[in-house]
Design a protein around this motif. Sequence first.
Motif, PDB file in Angstrom:
ATOM      1  N   LYS A  85      25.360  19.748  53.018  1.00 28.97           N
ATOM      2  CA  LYS A  85      24.835  21.036  53.509  1.00 28.97           C
ATOM      3  C   LYS A  85      25.663  22.211  52.598  1.00 28.97           C
ATOM      4  O   LYS A  85      26.997  22.041  52.777  1.00 28.97           O
ATOM      5  CB  LYS A  85      24.676  21.227  54.935  1.00 28.97           C
ATOM      6  N   VAL A  86      25.123  22.839  51.997  1.00 24.27           N
ATOM      7  CA  VAL A  86      25.802  23.761  50.920  1.00 24.27           C
ATOM      8  C   VAL A  86      25.386  25.131  51.349  1.00 24.27           C
ATOM      9  O   VAL A  86      24.052  25.219  51.383  1.00 24.27           O
ATOM     10  CB  VAL A  86      25.943  23.505  49.610  1.00 24.27           C
ATOM     11  N   ARG A  87      26.164  26.240  51.184  1.00 26.50           N
ATOM     12  CA  ARG A  87      25.538  27.833  51.360  1.00 26.50           C
ATOM     13  C   ARG A  87      26.446  28.462  50.526  1.00 26.50           C
ATOM     14  O   ARG A  87      28.020  27.864  50.234  1.00 26.50           O
ATOM     15  CB  ARG A  87      25.556  28.172  52.507  1.00 26.50           C
ATOM     16  N   VAL A  88      26.340  29.711  50.176  1.00 26.36           N
ATOM     17  CA  VAL A  88      27.359  30.575  49.582  1.00 26.36           C
ATOM     18  C   VAL A  88      27.584  31.562  50.594  1.00 26.36           C
ATOM     19  O   VAL A  88      26.840  32.118  51.604  1.00 26.36           O
ATOM     20  CB  VAL A  88      26.765  31.257  48.234  1.00 26.36           C
ATOM     21  N   GLU A  89      28.751  31.970  50.357  1.00 25.83           N
ATOM     22  CA  GLU A  89      29.348  32.848  51.323  1.00 25.83           C
ATOM     23  C   GLU A  89      30.576  33.744  50.821  1.00 25.83           C
ATOM     24  O   GLU A  89      31.218  32.990  50.020  1.00 25.83           O
ATOM     25  CB  GLU A  89      29.772  32.225  52.653  1.00 25.83           C
ATOM     26  N   GLY A  90      30.378  34.963  50.816  1.00 22.19           N
ATOM     27  CA  GLY A  90      31.702  35.683  50.577  1.00 22.19           C
ATOM     28  C   GLY A  90      31.246  37.220  50.430  1.00 22.19           C
ATOM     29  O   GLY A  90      30.499  37.830  51.313  1.00 22.19           O
ATOM     30  N   VAL A  91      31.873  38.160  49.413  1.00 22.33           N
ATOM     31  CA  VAL A  91      31.922  39.752  49.584  1.00 22.33           C
ATOM     32  C   VAL A  91      31.624  39.872  48.015  1.00 22.33           C
ATOM     33  O   VAL A  91      32.406  39.439  47.137  1.00 22.33           O
ATOM     34  CB  VAL A  91      33.039  40.253  50.150  1.00 22.33           C
ATOM     35  N   PHE A  92      30.890  41.050  47.836  1.00 20.34           N
ATOM     36  CA  PHE A  92      30.799  41.646  46.532  1.00 20.34           C
ATOM     37  C   PHE A  92      32.131  42.537  46.377  1.00 20.34           C
ATOM     38  O   PHE A  92      32.589  43.065  47.195  1.00 20.34           O
ATOM     39  CB  PHE A  92      29.570  42.479  46.436  1.00 20.34           C
ATOM     40  N   ARG A  93      32.407  42.437  44.996  1.00 18.83           N
ATOM     41  CA  ARG A  93      33.759  43.165  44.681  1.00 18.83           C
ATOM     42  C   ARG A  93      33.287  44.544  43.931  1.00 18.83           C
ATOM     43  O   ARG A  93      34.106  45.317  43.973  1.00 18.83           O
ATOM     44  CB  ARG A  93      34.463  42.494  43.518  1.00 18.83           C
ATOM     45  N   GLY A  94      31.954  44.620  43.688  1.00 20.54           N
ATOM     46  CA  GLY A  94      31.503  45.645  43.195  1.00 20.54           C
ATOM     47  C   GLY A  94      30.126  45.857  42.711  1.00 20.54           C
ATOM     48  O   GLY A  94      29.642  44.679  42.331  1.00 20.54           O
ATOM     49  N   VAL A  95      29.463  46.591  43.265  1.00 15.87           N
ATOM     50  CA  VAL A  95      27.917  46.753  43.115  1.00 15.87           C
ATOM     51  C   VAL A  95      27.594  48.378  42.992  1.00 15.87           C
ATOM     52  O   VAL A  95      27.939  49.167  43.787  1.00 15.87           O
ATOM     53  CB  VAL A  95      27.100  46.295  44.068  1.00 15.87           C
ATOM     54  N   TRP A  96      26.873  48.723  41.860  1.00 13.88           N
ATOM     55  CA  TRP A  96      26.201  50.060  41.772  1.00 13.88           C
ATOM     56  C   TRP A  96      24.875  49.997  41.830  1.00 13.88           C
ATOM     57  O   TRP A  96      24.167  49.132  41.294  1.00 13.88           O
ATOM     58  CB  TRP A  96      26.911  50.619  40.401  1.00 13.88           C
ATOM     59  N   GLU A  97      24.150  50.882  42.544  1.00 14.44           N
ATOM     60  CA  GLU A  97      22.781  51.246  42.540  1.00 14.44           C
ATOM     61  C   GLU A  97      22.412  52.016  41.458  1.00 14.44           C
ATOM     62  O   GLU A  97      21.844  53.130  41.586  1.00 14.44           O
ATOM     63  CB  GLU A  97      22.460  51.904  43.881  1.00 14.44           C
ATOM     64  N   LYS A  98      22.453  51.604  40.141  1.00 16.23           N
ATOM     65  CA  LYS A  98      21.920  51.789  39.014  1.00 16.23           C
ATOM     66  C   LYS A  98      21.898  50.723  37.924  1.00 16.23           C
ATOM     67  O   LYS A  98      22.358  49.843  38.248  1.00 16.23           O
ATOM     68  CB  LYS A  98      23.063  53.245  38.339  1.00 16.23           C
ATOM     69  N   ALA A  99      21.351  51.156  36.778  1.00 18.13           N
ATOM     70  CA  ALA A  99      21.116  50.273  35.535  1.00 18.13           C
ATOM     71  C   ALA A  99      22.773  49.931  35.077  1.00 18.13           C
ATOM     72  O   ALA A  99      23.342  50.968  35.085  1.00 18.13           O
ATOM     73  CB  ALA A  99      20.513  50.824  34.583  1.00 18.13           C
ATOM     74  N   VAL A 100      22.860  48.824  34.537  1.00 20.34           N
ATOM     75  CA  VAL A 100      24.507  48.664  33.890  1.00 20.34           C
ATOM     76  C   VAL A 100      24.517  49.469  32.804  1.00 20.34           C
ATOM     77  O   VAL A 100      25.631  50.020  32.631  1.00 20.34           O
ATOM     78  CB  VAL A 100      24.271  47.226  33.251  1.00 20.34           C
TER      79      VAL A 100
END
Length: 195
Positions: A149-164
């Motif tokens: 059984k596999v899953r992903v789990e962690g935390v984002f290091r950086g996310v911006w609510e805008k285009a790259v």
Amino acid sequence: MNTRTVVFTALAVTLLGSLYLVYSPSLSDFSMPGSDSMASQGVPGLEFTLSQISKSPPSLLVTLKNNNPSSTYTILKWNTPLDPHAANLGVFKLVDAETGKELKTDVLMLRRKMPISQDDLQEIAPGTEHATEIVFSQPWMPETPGKYKVRVEGVFRGVWEKAVGDVKENELAAYTESPYNNFPFASEEELLIVE
């Protein structure tokens, strides 16, 4: 003290008290660090899904979907399933399906090159998805046939609510101050068959 002074003082105190109650922040405006319910739920609309695409070598297709109807996000790939080193960063949790024992994952400690490059970023518009293949051929992965059984789990290091293209260099340099830094991500479990 005369009656007039007492009445005037009482009115002034009442007026000041009323103004304080109207214009002061409510208790609900305050939150303790780490108690933010939004942060505990992850980035609104982003969802990781897993599906097996090969049994030998065992491979997963990891898909990041943006179910948010209006927000475009730019994600820093570091320490997420989108990271080129993802299989060795501890974001995949594997459990033997028969014994229930979690597999020990060898975790690499990486020194990241600054400044952040465009290759380290992934833009995902509303209603779109981005997929990447992960091959489980690392030394810590068992070579004997079995089911996991596999899953992903962690935390984002950086996310911006805008285009790259709208993420500025100073925002990248201060990625730990991005609006969704340390917001968690997780997926449902998927069965991984090793042949």
